[in-house]
Enzyme design. Sequence first.
Site, PDB file in Angstrom:
ATOM      1  N   ASP A 226       0.878  -1.167   0.000  1.00  0.00           N
ATOM      2  CA  ASP A 226       0.000   0.000   0.000  1.00  0.00           C
ATOM      3  C   ASP A 226       0.919   1.222   0.000  1.00  0.00           C
ATOM      4  OD1 ASP A 226      -2.054   1.794   0.043  1.00  0.00           O
ATOM      5  OD2 ASP A 226      -3.140   0.858   1.699  1.00  0.00           O
TER       6      ASP A 226
HETATM    7  C1  BGC Z   1      -4.933   3.391   0.006  1.00  0.00           C
HETATM    8  C2  BGC Z   1      -5.039   2.426  -1.155  1.00  0.00           C
HETATM    9  C3  BGC Z   1      -4.804   3.154  -2.439  1.00  0.00           C
HETATM   10  C4  BGC Z   1      -3.452   3.851  -2.386  1.00  0.00           C
HETATM   11  C5  BGC Z   1      -3.125   4.632  -3.628  1.00  0.00           C
HETATM   12  C6  BGC Z   1      -3.651   4.198  -0.031  1.00  0.00           C
HETATM   13  O1  BGC Z   1      -3.676   5.181   0.939  1.00  0.00           O
HETATM   14  O2  BGC Z   1      -4.999   2.691   1.222  1.00  0.00           O
HETATM   15  O3  BGC Z   1      -6.290   1.821  -1.151  1.00  0.00           O
HETATM   16  O4  BGC Z   1      -4.879   2.267  -3.513  1.00  0.00           O
HETATM   17  O5  BGC Z   1      -3.440   4.746  -1.291  1.00  0.00           O
HETATM   18  O6  BGC Z   1      -3.926   5.769  -3.693  1.00  0.00           O
END
Ligand code: BGC
Length: 760
Positions: A226
Amino acid sequence: MTDIADLTLEEKASLTSGASFWYTKAIDRVGVPSLMVTDGPHGLRKQREGGDHLGLGDSVPATCFPPAVGLGSSWDVELVERVGQALGVETSIENVAVLLGPGINIKRSPLCGRNFEYVSEDPIVSGVIGAALVKGIQSQGVGTSLKHFAANNQEHDRMRASSDVDARPLREIYLRGFQRVVEDAQPWTIMCSYNRINGTYASEDPWLLTQVLRDEWGFEGLVVSDWGAVNERVPGLKAGMDLEMPSSNGVTDAQIVAAVNDGSLEERYVDIAAGRALDLVRKAQAGAGKVEGPLDVDAHHALAREAAGRSIVLLKNDDAVLPLDASASIAVIGEFAEKPRYQGAGSSMINPTRLDSALDGIKDAATGTVTYAKGFSLAVTAATDEELAALRDEAVAAASAADVAVVFLGLPARLESEGYDRTDIDLPAEQLELLDAVVAANSRTVVVLSNGSVVALPFADKVPAILEAWLLGQAGGTATADVLFGAVNPSGKLTETVPLRLEDSPAYLDFPGDFSHVRYGEGLFVGYRWYDSRRFEVAYPFGHGLSYTTFAYGDATAAVAASGDIEVRVTVTNTGERDGREVVQVYTSLPTSQVQRPVRELKAFASVALAAGESREVVLTVRRKDLAYWDIRIDGWVVEGGEYVVDVAASSRDLRSSTAVAVTGDEVVLPLSRTSSLGEVFAHPVAGPIIQAAMAEMMGAMNGASSVMPEGVDMMEMMGSFPLGRIGMMAGLAGGDAAAGSSDEMIDGLIAAANAPQQA
Ligand code: BGC
């Protein structure tokens, strides 16, 4: 394309982190291109330039389909797969390699700020819907990123908190859906979550990322972090965390190179991760250009409308208040009717191609008078008491003058978002006050809810009809009108229980934890597993949802097929006058189970379209592997043998037909030791007969000690939990030290015999 053997250590290390916010690194020397990956999940959020985390940046217009909270409520695999295909088409047209979704974390608490992005409190629903999305998206030559792996069930302290969860709930509830999606749909990538699990960061957990994900489930893709989830890069790489996102500006690539050079990291780990990055490039290249633009905006909007219509759950409909008569005079009340809340805040925010309001949808469909009153204000600056009173008065006047009032209530956007959790499940007080005033003026009042996670419904007994319209994406407004007027017959069902009070919810005492630890104290009893086992009253149970028609269920039958799966058959009849769809649910339980179990658990479901008057036999498969519980003694799945009760149901509390089926269990032979209980020894195929004979002899030697026991007390049962290693003590009591010594030898011999490899 190039092979890993052609790359230098530095080049390989460079493939293990991003080039920027949304791009992987290219290696021009050998023709490795950079790939774009982007959010997701319910639409494409491709930012025009630069990048930010919070959905603030401008992104290209894309169809905003219903977020998971809505789409999941359709329980409709075929529809979800079609939505997936449409998402894949948009991803491909925009030259994006991977859409970052779906998210299938379990809704452990109604308070989780991100519940709108997740499917259900149940792992089968989450897994089946998640797999359909992945299949649909990937059918268009682009990849997915199944997220957030794993046990990421709250936003509070999400980048540090440890989800402290026992093995059984972890496997049976929190990982089961991920396992299903991996095994059934092989997402190109899986996104490891921010949090820790039992103390270890998901991004550096070899048990999670390698042992479970790859060795047990057979995952073939790439693990991406993530955004910002990497704690220590080198241990992460070793654990199986292949691609760090976003860019580390080369810092962690250099750490990896240094670790190889100083001998603390074997180069094969870099090869493995870089090899997976190259595989991803190969897949993306093979799929690129599969879909040609331009996007058919109208067709996708129509699909978004169809999906939204199927996502709406009719919670209540007394006296057939719904569907509305098009010629009735209607007072539309509540600002959500005009300004739809159609998706949640954070990284998943889509810039929609268009946006329908329910007010316009109602005006288009109605032939009678439609009046509109705002009722309350969604403005961030709170309205004064006087302003609220004026809005209320206007709404009451509109309601009094109309045949029916349709009141749009819901959670303002600021109350639920990625990044933080709610602290209660209440609708704003001014909305509840408004509703009371409207109902007093017109008892034919229909409530339409816009919310990303459940809310308490203290008014449920006061109004004749309630539509749970969740967050429905860009066409939710017209879809709501479709359902209100009956152009669409509602068929959604709840994928999460609506409790009466937050205090009744399973995680209430253990959410969101203290000092970066959250104890999953409710264990297996998540969602309806809790409410139903505790027999708590709820507002609306899991699986509930009404229709404008009615369905009758025949007698169900269940039989074990050659594969070991259970085939359940039931005839369902549409007994009303409208065409409709019913979501048929199958729950199982094992009353004779030797392990703790919820009173019933969902194992299969099907969404079935039935014309008015039509009858159809529905066949549902309960997979044998879904009957298994996680056995902590052997660290493995076990299907317990016995007579399983199979309930065919319209909700977890509306069981329509019950049958039973005998299932042969897996044989579990545990190695014996001195701490094995006599009960376990008795049940052992080799040791059992020997010990039973020896015990009978010993009891005799103890000279009828059992005779002092009250009649009916079973000595063998009483001794069942006695550890094998301690029976020497009893033998000593009966026959002195020599007897104790010889029984000790006997125990060791018994253990050796029991644990010896058995002759075939
Ligand atoms: C989120 C993800 C997301 C990623 C990219 C993160 O903060 O938890 O779900 O895909 O950011 O935006």
